[in-house]
Enzyme design. Structure first.
Site, PDB file in Angstrom:
ATOM      1  N   HIS A   5      -8.539   8.838  -0.270  1.00 32.34           N
ATOM      2  CA  HIS A   5      -9.827   8.417   0.286  1.00 32.34           C
ATOM      3  C   HIS A   5     -10.856   9.550   0.306  1.00 32.34           C
ATOM      4  O   HIS A   5     -12.039   9.282   0.514  1.00 32.34           O
ATOM      5  CB  HIS A   5      -9.646   7.852   1.695  1.00 32.34           C
ATOM      6  CG  HIS A   5      -8.907   6.551   1.700  1.00 32.34           C
ATOM      7  ND1 HIS A   5      -9.532   5.331   1.806  1.00 32.34           N
ATOM      8  CD2 HIS A   5      -7.584   6.285   1.564  1.00 32.34           C
ATOM      9  CE1 HIS A   5      -8.619   4.365   1.750  1.00 32.34           C
ATOM     10  NE2 HIS A   5      -7.441   4.922   1.599  1.00 32.34           N
ATOM     11  N   HIS A   7      -7.882  -1.050  -0.330  1.00 32.18           N
ATOM     12  CA  HIS A   7      -6.894  -1.144  -1.409  1.00 32.18           C
ATOM     13  C   HIS A   7      -6.785  -2.558  -1.952  1.00 32.18           C
ATOM     14  O   HIS A   7      -7.074  -3.533  -1.253  1.00 32.18           O
ATOM     15  CB  HIS A   7      -5.508  -0.720  -0.911  1.00 32.18           C
ATOM     16  CG  HIS A   7      -5.368   0.748  -0.688  1.00 32.18           C
ATOM     17  ND1 HIS A   7      -5.023   1.635  -1.684  1.00 32.18           N
ATOM     18  CD2 HIS A   7      -5.538   1.489   0.441  1.00 32.18           C
ATOM     19  CE1 HIS A   7      -4.971   2.866  -1.180  1.00 32.18           C
ATOM     20  NE2 HIS A   7      -5.280   2.796   0.107  1.00 32.18           N
ATOM     21  N   HIS A  61     -10.758   8.307   6.894  1.00 36.04           N
ATOM     22  CA  HIS A  61      -9.567   9.049   7.334  1.00 36.04           C
ATOM     23  C   HIS A  61      -9.200  10.072   6.270  1.00 36.04           C
ATOM     24  O   HIS A  61      -9.782  10.104   5.190  1.00 36.04           O
ATOM     25  CB  HIS A  61      -8.408   8.123   7.669  1.00 36.04           C
ATOM     26  CG  HIS A  61      -7.828   7.354   6.517  1.00 36.04           C
ATOM     27  ND1 HIS A  61      -8.542   6.405   5.814  1.00 36.04           N
ATOM     28  CD2 HIS A  61      -6.589   7.377   5.961  1.00 36.04           C
ATOM     29  CE1 HIS A  61      -7.760   5.882   4.882  1.00 36.04           C
ATOM     30  NE2 HIS A  61      -6.577   6.466   4.938  1.00 36.04           N
ATOM     31  N   ASP A 102      -7.980   1.572   5.660  1.00 36.45           N
ATOM     32  CA  ASP A 102      -6.563   1.251   5.750  1.00 36.45           C
ATOM     33  C   ASP A 102      -6.145   0.808   7.145  1.00 36.45           C
ATOM     34  O   ASP A 102      -4.969   0.907   7.507  1.00 36.45           O
ATOM     35  CB  ASP A 102      -5.727   2.451   5.305  1.00 36.45           C
ATOM     36  CG  ASP A 102      -5.898   2.762   3.832  1.00 36.45           C
ATOM     37  OD1 ASP A 102      -6.659   2.050   3.146  1.00 36.45           O
ATOM     38  OD2 ASP A 102      -5.279   3.735   3.353  1.00 36.45           O
ATOM     39  N   HIS A 111      -6.537  10.856   4.299  1.00 30.88           N
ATOM     40  CA  HIS A 111      -5.636  10.751   3.165  1.00 30.88           C
ATOM     41  C   HIS A 111      -6.364  11.056   1.855  1.00 30.88           C
ATOM     42  O   HIS A 111      -7.507  10.652   1.644  1.00 30.88           O
ATOM     43  CB  HIS A 111      -4.995   9.372   3.116  1.00 30.88           C
ATOM     44  CG  HIS A 111      -3.913   9.188   4.142  1.00 30.88           C
ATOM     45  ND1 HIS A 111      -3.454   7.956   4.544  1.00 30.88           N
ATOM     46  CD2 HIS A 111      -3.195  10.098   4.859  1.00 30.88           C
ATOM     47  CE1 HIS A 111      -2.502   8.109   5.447  1.00 30.88           C
ATOM     48  NE2 HIS A 111      -2.329   9.396   5.665  1.00 30.88           N
TER      49      HIS A 111
END
Length: 255
Positions: free
Chosen positions: A61, A171, A56, A133, A58
């Site tokens: 990442h 994470h 994704h 995530d 973000h």
């Protein structure tokens, strides 16, 4: 031969993963929070980077994607639905599409919710799924862009994978997730044992990921929103599973 998986701590609490195909020598990295730790892990093993798989958009990442692409000429793979806000893609994929790392073949899963366009990569012959995530160890990502119903559908899709599947999430949030999970299911013996195990791992400076899907099914309150014990824990006996998930997620957001 199954993929060889290497967990790489990045930034303050992120993880990247190397997935190496021993049959061909191909190596992918799944997400690149920063380039330097990935470079070090590759150099230590003498592996060549062939692919960069993005889950994704973000920044924590994708922050090191361009540097690795420039250094290795690796193929960059990501979601077609997210291509407008990802680093330039060489291969844009959607739900159900195939993805290969050398001789290993996987499948793309749309797991939107944390973001719209978030994807996971499932390699069934290696028994591994890279979830970033979406599904996390004892938790799930915040629902930033999607809806609780969308996130529950995504988690349900992941929950249907074989229980022995290794879940590679993005994470190191497991200890905090465990503290929250105990507020929902304080009598869950498997959860209490897992929280104790996580405390030992963190005290030793060791990662708590990857985890087994079977562990998540037994202890993760977000995956367990359909279970009577979780429904009782939030006072929603008989409520639809998606509504219970939404309540659990809202409680975690306030925790």
């Amino acid at each position: 031969m199954p993929l060889e998986i290497v967990t790489i701590p990045c930034l303050s609490d992120n993880y990247a993963y190397l997935a190496h195909d021993p049959a061909t020598g191909a190596t992918a990295v799944v997400d690149v929070p920063e380039a330097a730790p990935v470079e070090a892990a590759l150099a230590e093993r003498g592996w060549r980077l062939s692919d960069i798989l993005i889950t994704h958009h973000h920044q924590d990442h994708v922050g090191g994607v361009e540097a690795l692409r420039d250094a290795h000429g690796a193929r960059v793979v990501g979601a077609a639905a997210d291509a407008h806000r990802l680093p330039p893609l060489d291969l844009a994929l959607g739900d159900g599409d195939s993805i290969s790392i050398g001789a290993a073949t996987g499948r793309v899963l749309d797991v939107s919710g944390h973001t719209v366009g978030h994807i996971a990569y499932h390699f069934p012959d290696s028994g591994v799924v890279f979830t970033a995530d979406s599904l996390m160890a004892l938790g799930c990502g915040r629902v930033f862009e999607g809806t609780p119903e969308m996130m529950w559908a995504s988690l349900s899709k992941l929950a249907a994978l074989p229980p022995e599947t290794l879940v590679c999430s993005g994470h190191e949030y497991t200890a905090a997730n465990g503290r929250f999970a105990l507020t929902i299911e304080p009598e869950n013996a498997a959860l209490r044992a897992r929280v104790a195990e996580v405390a030992v791992l963190r005290a030793e400076g060791r990662p708590t990921v990857p985890s087994r899907l079977s562990e998540e099914l037994a202890t993760n309150p977000f995956l367990r929103a359909g279970q009577d014990a979780v429904k009782r824990g939030v006072g929603m006996e008989g409520a639809p599973d998606a509504d219970v998930f939404a309540e659990v997620r809202a409680r975690k957001d306030r925790f």
